[in-house]
Design an enzyme around this catalytic site. Structure first.
Site, mmCIF file in Angstrom:
data_model
loop_
_atom_site.group_PDB
_atom_site.id
_atom_site.type_symbol
_atom_site.label_atom_id
_atom_site.label_comp_id
_atom_site.label_asym_id
_atom_site.label_seq_id
_atom_site.Cartn_x
_atom_site.Cartn_y
_atom_site.Cartn_z
ATOM 1 C CG ASN A 42 -0.163 0.260 2.775
ATOM 2 O OD1 ASN A 42 0.924 0.019 2.649
ATOM 3 N ND2 ASN A 42 -1.084 0.547 3.685
ATOM 4 N N GLY A 43 2.141 1.096 -0.069
ATOM 5 C CA GLY A 43 3.032 2.375 -0.062
ATOM 6 C C GLY A 43 3.647 2.890 1.121
ATOM 7 C CD GLU A 44 1.112 1.576 6.082
ATOM 8 O OE1 GLU A 44 1.537 0.640 6.502
ATOM 9 O OE2 GLU A 44 0.093 2.104 6.354
ATOM 10 C CG HIS A 135 15.553 29.278 -1.165
ATOM 11 N ND1 HIS A 135 16.038 29.339 -2.425
ATOM 12 C CD2 HIS A 135 14.366 30.041 -1.131
ATOM 13 C CE1 HIS A 135 15.344 30.176 -3.421
ATOM 14 N NE2 HIS A 135 14.385 30.781 -2.464
ATOM 15 C CG ASP A 174 17.237 36.342 -6.644
ATOM 16 O OD1 ASP A 174 17.826 36.836 -5.848
ATOM 17 O OD2 ASP A 174 16.473 35.488 -6.800
ATOM 18 C CE LYS A 197 13.962 35.840 -9.351
ATOM 19 N NZ LYS A 197 14.351 34.431 -9.209
ATOM 20 C CG ASP A 229 12.913 23.156 -9.866
ATOM 21 O OD1 ASP A 229 12.912 22.038 -10.377
ATOM 22 O OD2 ASP A 229 11.905 23.332 -8.955
ATOM 23 N N GLY A 232 14.314 28.200 -15.356
ATOM 24 C CA GLY A 232 13.807 29.140 -15.855
ATOM 25 C C GLY A 232 14.532 30.697 -15.480
ATOM 26 C CB THR A 233 15.894 31.808 -12.391
ATOM 27 O OG1 THR A 233 14.774 31.759 -11.773
ATOM 28 C CG2 THR A 233 16.769 32.927 -11.735
#
Length: 323
Positions: A42-44, A135, A174, A197, A229, A232-233
């Site tokens: 079940n994914g546990e 971050h 940025d 930006k 990621d 885009g930046t």
């Protein structure tokens, strides 16, 4: 009666980035601790340590990569199992801290997920947390246990110092990364610039680069960020730098998340080299990038683990530049 001190170092790996954990263990001259990991129908998640951890100083290394929620939960369960097995001290080593971009509320009724993740590690039983290039540094204050903020700054500057060829400008993508760019510039004898930006509040991962603030014309530009990621930046910044007359453009980022369509964007961008570390496993399609350089964070993690185990200074490793 007196008992001699018998400190015992044990390193365990989650399933997300075992090669990195194995490299760290090898540098430290130990073997990865035995742990059985499996998933129920079940994914546990099921965790069982195959050797005693009683009284040991345990380090659980897990990169929070895709599927990120699974890997966070796996690490939490590993920590809980160590606590219940009487480990003396448990350090959660997070080369990449999941949800770190959700460190504040941007709009009403939003969560601060980065703090929630920290609270989960405390609830599981972590006595200490170590992570690389957060971050935002404020995440260290989200938990009431020691939080070691590591940095790949010197790893990158050592690599870059041998490749500089002419006047160089370190570019922050940025205004929030200008302090970081200034640190790179200080080590490399370069100028600093940043990109103004605009990011959409309603659409994730959409960025418009508007203007360059600083001297980039006729100079080699190095864009520095904590992660790539969807790219885009950095690709928007690279296009703008090219328009403003940059001689060459390279990108430096600690964490290569490289979510689609990052690889396609990087392929088509005017970027001479993309430099990342192995805090996250490199996606298979990223190997198509002929200009991708991956530096190992393993020696840094090993040095920090050794310092924590010996109750020595961690900040001394980074000469105080890991704040």
């Amino acid at each position: 009666m007196e008992l001699p001190s018998r400190k015992r170092l044990m390193i365990f790996s989650g399933s997300s980035n075992e090669p990195l954990a194995e490299e760290v263990a090898k540098i430290l001259g130990v073997h990865l601790g035995g742990v059985e990991r499996s998933v129920f129908a079940n994914g546990e998640i099921y965790i069982h340590y195959t050797e005693s951890v009683r009284g040991a100083d345990c380090f659980v290394i897990q990169s929070h990569c895709h599927p990120i929620n699974f890997h966070i939960m796996e690490q939490l369960i590993m920590i809980d199992a160590l606590r219940r097995a009487s480990a003396k001290r448990i350090t959660a080593v997070l080369p990449f801290y999941g949800y770190s971009r959700q460190d504040k509320k941007g709009r009403p009724r939003e969560p601060i997920s980065a703090r929630l993740v920290g609270n989960l590690f405390l609830a599981a039983g972590a006595d200490r947390i170590a992570s690389v290039d957060l971050h935002t540094g404020q995440i260290q204050g989200f938990v009431d246990v020691p939080f070691d903020h590591l940095t790949a700054l010197h790893l990158f500057t050592d690599y870059l110092s041998g490749t500089l060829d002419g006047p160089t400008t370190i570019v922050s993508p940025d205004s929030g990364r200008v302090k970081l760019a200034a640190r790179y510039a200080g080590h490399l004898g370069a100028l600093v610039a940043f990109i103004h930006k605009r990011r959409s509040l309603d659409a994730r991962n959409e960025v418009a680069a508007l203007e360059v603030v600083g001297d980039v014309e006729g100079r080699h530009c190095i864009i520095v960020d904590d992660m790539i990621d969807t790219a885009g930046t950095v690709t928007a910044a690279a296009e703008l730098l090219k328009e403003r007359g940059a001689l060459s453009i390279r990108v430096v980022a600690t964490h290569g998340v490289l979510s689609p369509p990052a690889v396609d964007r990087l392929k088509n961008a005017p970027i001479a080299e993309t430099i990342i570390t192995n805090t996250l496993p490199v996606p298979a399609d990223a190997h198509e990038l002929g200009n991708l350089t991956v530096l190992s964070i393993g020696p840094i993690l090993a040095g920090v683990i050794d310092a924590i185990f010996a109750d020595a200074s961690v900040s001394a490793i980074f000469k105080g530049e890991n704040t």
